[in-house]
Design a protein around this motif. Structure first.
Motif, PDB file in Angstrom:
ATOM      1  N   LYS A  69      -3.475   7.874  -8.069  1.00  0.00           N
ATOM      2  CA  LYS A  69      -4.703   8.008  -7.281  1.00  0.00           C
ATOM      3  C   LYS A  69      -4.425   8.586  -5.896  1.00  0.00           C
ATOM      4  O   LYS A  69      -5.042   9.556  -5.483  1.00  0.00           O
ATOM      5  N   TRP A  70      -3.494   7.973  -5.175  1.00  0.00           N
ATOM      6  CA  TRP A  70      -3.291   8.331  -3.774  1.00  0.00           C
ATOM      7  C   TRP A  70      -2.239   9.417  -3.566  1.00  0.00           C
ATOM      8  O   TRP A  70      -2.245  10.094  -2.537  1.00  0.00           O
ATOM      9  N   GLY A  71      -1.293   9.525  -4.501  1.00  0.00           N
ATOM     10  CA  GLY A  71      -0.283  10.588  -4.398  1.00  0.00           C
ATOM     11  C   GLY A  71       0.633  10.488  -3.189  1.00  0.00           C
ATOM     12  O   GLY A  71       1.091  11.504  -2.672  1.00  0.00           O
ATOM     13  N   PHE A  72       0.914   9.283  -2.740  1.00  0.00           N
ATOM     14  CA  PHE A  72       1.742   9.162  -1.527  1.00  0.00           C
ATOM     15  C   PHE A  72       3.140   9.737  -1.722  1.00  0.00           C
ATOM     16  O   PHE A  72       3.693  10.385  -0.840  1.00  0.00           O
ATOM     17  N   ARG A  73       3.741   9.494  -2.884  1.00  0.00           N
ATOM     18  CA  ARG A  73       5.087  10.038  -3.093  1.00  0.00           C
ATOM     19  C   ARG A  73       5.051  11.558  -3.205  1.00  0.00           C
ATOM     20  O   ARG A  73       5.901  12.255  -2.659  1.00  0.00           O
ATOM     21  N   THR A  80       3.092  13.590  -1.792  1.00  0.00           N
ATOM     22  CA  THR A  80       2.788  14.227  -0.505  1.00  0.00           C
ATOM     23  C   THR A  80       3.727  13.771   0.619  1.00  0.00           C
ATOM     24  O   THR A  80       3.450  13.992   1.787  1.00  0.00           O
ATOM     25  N   ALA A  81       4.835  13.133   0.261  1.00  0.00           N
ATOM     26  CA  ALA A  81       5.639  12.449   1.277  1.00  0.00           C
ATOM     27  C   ALA A  81       6.568  13.359   2.072  1.00  0.00           C
ATOM     28  O   ALA A  81       7.039  12.981   3.133  1.00  0.00           O
ATOM     29  N   ILE A 130       0.841  -1.202   0.000  1.00  0.00           N
ATOM     30  CA  ILE A 130       0.000   0.000   0.000  1.00  0.00           C
ATOM     31  C   ILE A 130       0.878   1.255   0.000  1.00  0.00           C
ATOM     32  O   ILE A 130       0.712   2.146  -0.834  1.00  0.00           O
ATOM     33  N   ALA A 131       1.811   1.322   0.936  1.00  0.00           N
ATOM     34  CA  ALA A 131       2.584   2.552   1.145  1.00  0.00           C
ATOM     35  C   ALA A 131       3.481   2.871  -0.045  1.00  0.00           C
ATOM     36  O   ALA A 131       3.781   4.034  -0.300  1.00  0.00           O
TER      37      ALA A 131
END
Lengths: 382, 382
Positions: free
Chosen positions: B343-347, B349-350, B267-268
């Motif tokens: 979709k999630w933009g984790f990178r 917003t990291a 997920i992450a």
């Protein structure tokens, strides 16, 4: 009282068929009659469990009683803002009273608990829900903190009156004497689906503070920050023993992640995690679209509650209701955190120097990933 | 064929009572008769699933068929070492043949698959199982890689003949033309319970390589590295689309963590994870103690298998058997990785700069954690 056998059986069936496992079953604890009466009268879910630790020679057990509160809004979003807020405060009070009667030492409310999660609308009218750090909701909770000698984590929409009146998504930490110990502002802001909160506030500027209260060292990882393992790590490096994750998230988007991320954080960082999500469906006066090609609609989807605690030993409580307001209480011996650090040695074996170096290089525009290509691919391209 | 309704029902019951959720149910895929016949003949578990992705306008689907193999040892640990090794190779061959017949493109074996996990004994006699990177086991797998045009991840106990004959815990990546693409050495070495592997080898010196094969970009996070979110992160930053976690771990120690850590990593980091654990109980000729005050014993406990795949969309396959050898196959459209990143933009917003800075400061002996103390505590101490 031991969790019934059906629970253990279900754990085994789930493990085999779904590959899932909740760690060792937890004992339930009995709360006072006053608390159960309040839960019946005000119709909220009430559950309580116990995480134990080994005895030590030199330290006494450090058992703290910790609570999580999840709730729906109380009035339609078309009601005047001050009435909406008062009504939420009223329903939250009944749960804090139950926590107080149960001897809860530290409690955390859900993200932006004093308002509907209206950010999906992108309408700036909802900014009126915001308050300064020492505003109405904080004052309300300060009285309760004093009354019950309780540390209260108070996640609000903050109006920063000293810096141009901008907004932040903030947790105010109220000490058990009713004093404000400090604040933490949400570090990671989502831009996904209806969660485009960057319309209202920016990434937090308060670092990763750990608050040393008389009951233990706590920190707050607000909502979307739970998707960021580095955010969890930072609270751990600063010494947190309990990290709260006050959230607002809906079923279709995040529910399969919900039971995973907090448990992983508790394991990886050797601390307890309290995960909170609001409940219910919130309808807004003006319909809006969600960037998914679907017709306009007036609600965000269902906030699925399911608040729960995770332990550093990989066990976790069952979750609260998916539909009802609720108070979850757990006793936890904070000595377990260091016991797990000693047992697993994750920090000792973490090789942080590798990662400090990698992140420094990664930040540069000319970063070259470490990729080893099959030479046959190179030949094919020639 | 859709997963039966009982599976969906169990998911819902588990969610309510245990707070667990496996994401969207996966479709099973039918494998050729040859594969099922081999699984019956050689008595191994065989399961196959499909992870799908959205269609895109500019990229074709990139569906690869990936396999995981878990196995017990084949002969008692008192048998001569070369016989033990040959017997394991023989049983693993039947599963690779089934994978080959099923059109598997990439397969990964378990950690140190060519030997019992003898490190608990601390006896140096087991060093004889080690091989250079291009040793007997690698050559055996190179033939199979060529035969089936299959990428094979080959985790061995490595003898580094060019550097003083020291040992490493190493994965050799064999390309689909039978060539050795490169190696990765285990980054994090446990010192917990019977897992005191530092008796035999040190922390790896190969960084976090991603191997670009003709079927996709893969990496290997060996065993205990799965407890380190930064290790998972590093493979992601280097561009991995599938990360394998070949492991050897026993029930009492790690089983509640097993279904959590790999899913969280998927997920992450927006990639697929293939988790593999050996099966069975391995008894050794000389009894040993385990640093837990219990009497000496001659085995490590039960290796619980339960190999499974996790997807970046938070879904996962059911796990293989807890007791039997097994081959788990999954089709996965690697386009899903970037789709989830978008979709999630984790990178995006990291905020990696925060963490590069924190880790640099943390490494210094005079690091001061960010702790905000309740002033009332200070007063009490005065």
């Amino acid at each position: 009282m031991i969790i019934p056998t059906a629970y253990a059986n279900l754990q085994e069936v789930s493990r085999i068929l779904l590959g899932l496992n909740c760690g060792k079953p937890l004992e339930r604890i009995l709360l006072p009659e006053v608390a159960s009466s309040l839960s019946t009268k005000y119709d909220f879910d009430l559950q309580a469990f116990y995480f134990c630790a080994d005895e030590e020679s030199l330290r006494q057990p450090r058992v703290v009683r910790v609570g999580l509160i999840q709730n729906s809004i109380a009035l339609p979003t078309t009601t005047p803002i001050n009435e909406q807020k008062k009504a939420i405060m009223h329903k939250v009070k009944s749960m804090i009273d139950a926590a107080g009667a149960s001897g809860v030492n530290i409690i955390c409310l859900q993200e932006a608990w004093m308002m509907p999660f209206a950010f999906c609308t992108r309408e700036k009218r909802w900014c009126e829900f915001s308050e300064p750090i020492d505003g109405e909701c904080t004052q309300f909770l300060q009285d309760l903190a004093r009354k019950y000698s309780m540390v209260i984590v108070n996640p609000i929409l903050e109006r920063d009156v000293k810096h141009g009146e901008v907004l932040w998504n903030t947790a105010v930490i109220i000490g058990n004497n009713g004093n404000i110990i400090g604040i933490h502002r949400k570090n990671h802001i989502p831009r996904v689906g209806d969660f485009n909160e960057s319309t209202y506030y920016m990434e937090g500027n308060t670092g990763h503070p750990v608050f040393e209260t008389c009951y233990g060292k706590i920190a707050v990882n607000i909502c979307y920050g739970r998707h960021h393992p580095l955010n969890w790590l930072a609270f751990g490096l600063n010494g947190a023993e309990i990290v709260f994750n006050p959230s607002a998230t809906v079923g279709e988007l995040s529910e399969p992640m919900w039971p995973i991320e907090a448990r992983n954080a508790a394991i990886a960082n050797s601390y307890f995690v309290g995960s909170i999500n609001r409940v219910g469906t919130e309808a807004f006066p003006n319909p809006f679209t969600s960037g998914d090609g679907k017709p306009q609609h007036s609600d965000f989807g269902h906030f699925y509650g399911s608040s729960y605690f995770s332990s550093p030993d990989a066990s976790c409580t069952p979750s609260l209701s998916r539909y009802r307001d609720g108070l979850l209480v757990s006793d936890m011996d904070l000595n377990l955190c260091r016991q797990l650090k000693d047992k697993w040695g994750f920090r000792m074996t973490a090789r942080y120097e590798l990662y400090a170096d990698l992140l420094s290089r990664y930040l540069k525009p000319d970063f070259i990933p470490q990729v080893i290509e099959d030479p046959y691919l190179q030949k094919q391209r020639q």
